[in-house]
Design a protein around this motif. Structure first.
Motif, short mmCIF file in Angstrom:
data_model
loop_
_atom_site.label_atom_id
_atom_site.label_comp_id
_atom_site.label_asym_id
_atom_site.label_seq_id
_atom_site.Cartn_x
_atom_site.Cartn_y
_atom_site.Cartn_z
N MET A 1 42.08 38.41 32.97
CA MET A 1 42.86 38.09 34.15
C MET A 1 43.01 39.31 35.06
SD MET A 1 46.55 36.34 34.03
CE MET A 1 47.33 35.72 35.44
N ILE A 2 43.23 40.45 34.45
CA ILE A 2 43.36 41.69 35.24
C ILE A 2 42.03 42.03 35.90
CG2 ILE A 2 43.79 44.17 35.08
CD1 ILE A 2 45.85 43.58 32.93
N ASP A 3 40.93 41.82 35.19
CA ASP A 3 39.60 42.09 35.77
C ASP A 3 39.32 41.20 36.97
OD1 ASP A 3 39.02 44.09 33.96
OD2 ASP A 3 38.05 42.71 32.52
N GLU A 4 39.73 39.95 36.89
CA GLU A 4 39.55 39.04 38.03
C GLU A 4 40.35 39.51 39.23
OE1 GLU A 4 40.44 35.02 36.95
OE2 GLU A 4 39.09 35.07 35.23
N ARG A 5 41.57 39.96 38.98
CA ARG A 5 42.42 40.46 40.07
C ARG A 5 41.82 41.73 40.68
NH1 ARG A 5 47.02 37.27 41.45
NH2 ARG A 5 47.42 36.05 39.60
N MET A 6 41.27 42.59 39.86
CA MET A 6 40.64 43.83 40.35
C MET A 6 39.43 43.51 41.24
SD MET A 6 42.22 46.57 39.22
CE MET A 6 41.11 47.89 38.93
N LYS A 7 38.62 42.54 40.81
CA LYS A 7 37.45 42.15 41.59
C LYS A 7 37.87 41.54 42.93
CE LYS A 7 34.27 41.38 37.78
NZ LYS A 7 33.48 40.40 37.03
N SER A 8 38.88 40.69 42.90
CA SER A 8 39.33 40.09 44.16
C SER A 8 39.94 41.14 45.08
CB SER A 8 40.31 38.95 43.90
OG SER A 8 41.53 39.45 43.35
N ASN A 9 40.63 42.12 44.52
CA ASN A 9 41.19 43.21 45.34
C ASN A 9 40.08 44.05 45.96
OD1 ASN A 9 43.84 42.50 44.96
ND2 ASN A 9 44.22 43.98 43.31
N GLU A 10 39.03 44.31 45.21
CA GLU A 10 37.91 45.07 45.75
C GLU A 10 37.23 44.32 46.88
OE1 GLU A 10 35.30 46.10 42.56
OE2 GLU A 10 36.81 47.33 41.55
N ILE A 11 37.10 43.02 46.74
CA ILE A 11 36.49 42.20 47.80
C ILE A 11 37.36 42.24 49.05
CG2 ILE A 11 35.91 39.85 48.47
CD1 ILE A 11 35.07 39.38 45.54
N VAL A 12 38.66 42.12 48.86
CA VAL A 12 39.58 42.15 50.00
C VAL A 12 39.56 43.51 50.68
CG1 VAL A 12 42.03 42.04 50.64
CG2 VAL A 12 41.07 40.32 49.12
#
Length: 100
Positions: A1-12
């Motif tokens: 879950m944290i990895d998904e949030r990190m990836k979405s933050n990087e995209i943003v």
């Protein structure tokens, strides 16, 4: 879950960086367009008459019409000076814009 949030933050963050880069280019382009309009207004307006732009062209035209020397053809270069300066200014603006 944290990895998904990190990836979405990087995209943003990447999207925000792209938007800031485009915004910077757009604002800079607007500034240069305003500067070119001001320079054109300076030459065309009554201020251009006050600075002697119109008198310079009248004098140059008089020399070309009434002169009897071969040097009067060299005076045709003076007609090109404002265009060369304006072209150099546009070239410098485009180079500065390219560096952004």
């Amino acid at each position: 879950m944290i990895d998904e949030r990190m990836k979405s933050n990087e995209i943003v963050i990447k999207q925000y960086d792209q938007v800031i880069h485009r915004l910077t280019k757009g604002i800079t382009a607007m500034f240069f367009i305003a500067a070119l309009v001001m320079i054109a207004f300076l030459v065309i307006s009554p201020l251009g008459d006050w600075l002697g732009v119109q008198h310079f062209y009248e004098w140059l035209n008089h020399v070309l019409k009434t002169g009897h020397s071969a040097w009067r053809y060299f005076m045709l270069v003076f007609y090109l000076i404002p265009y060369v300066l304006f072209g150099t200014l546009i070239y410098a603006i485009l180079k500065a814009y390219e560096r952004l």
